[in-house]
Design a protein around this motif. Structure first.
Motif, short mmCIF file in Angstrom:
data_model
loop_
_atom_site.label_atom_id
_atom_site.label_comp_id
_atom_site.label_asym_id
_atom_site.label_seq_id
_atom_site.Cartn_x
_atom_site.Cartn_y
_atom_site.Cartn_z
N TYR A 59 59.58 66.87 34.64
CA TYR A 59 58.84 67.93 32.95
C TYR A 59 57.56 66.97 32.34
CZ TYR A 59 61.61 71.83 35.51
OH TYR A 59 62.35 72.76 36.42
N THR A 68 61.63 75.82 32.64
CA THR A 68 61.59 75.68 33.99
C THR A 68 61.21 75.64 34.79
OG1 THR A 68 64.14 75.90 32.82
CG2 THR A 68 63.71 75.78 34.80
N SER A 70 60.58 77.01 39.21
CA SER A 70 62.25 77.64 40.16
C SER A 70 60.70 78.32 41.64
CB SER A 70 62.86 78.27 40.06
OG SER A 70 62.34 79.89 39.05
#
Length: 126
Positions: A59, A68, A70
């Motif tokens: 990040y 986040t 995923s």
């Protein structure tokens, strides 16, 4: 032919959340990196996050702890969950994909990715 398509942008107030989705098609195996980038109005495109073939993520400092990544491999889909959004997060967000680098480690560099989506707008108001 590799295709990348992102969705999920919108308008939220500061402190709100959005989840972006990115569908990558055209690869036979999950041997590619996926990256999220953004381009604020009047500024250059910048890296936000990336995920490698093993699910490892990286990040940008500006989003660490708030965003986040995923993935759902069965759906060829990568997500970017964005929490605690701030006005400075306002930008066109792009998803990109390309074959994995020999290092096995992804980088949030525009030049590392050759396949791009059309972008989805995220607007955060104060």
């Amino acid at each position: 032919q590799v295709q990348v398509a992102e969705s999920g942008g919108g308008s939220v107030q500061a402190g709100g959340s959005l989840r972006l989705s990115c569908v990558v098609s055209g690869y036979t195996y999950r041997n590619y990196f996926v990256g999220w980038f953004r381009q604020p109005p009047g500024k250059e495109r910048e890296g936000v996050a990336c995920v490698d073939t093993h699910g490892g993520t990286k990040y940008a400092d500006s989003v660490k702890g708030r965003f986040t990544m995923s993935q759902d491999i069965a759906k060829n889909t990568v997500y970017l969950q964005m929490n605690s959004l701030q006005p400075e997060d306002t930008a066109m967000y792009y998803c990109a994909a390309d074959l994995a680098q020999m290092t096995g480690v992804c980088r949030t560099r525009v030049t590392d990715f050759g396949h791009w989506g059309q972008g989805t707008q995220v607007t955060v108001s104060s």
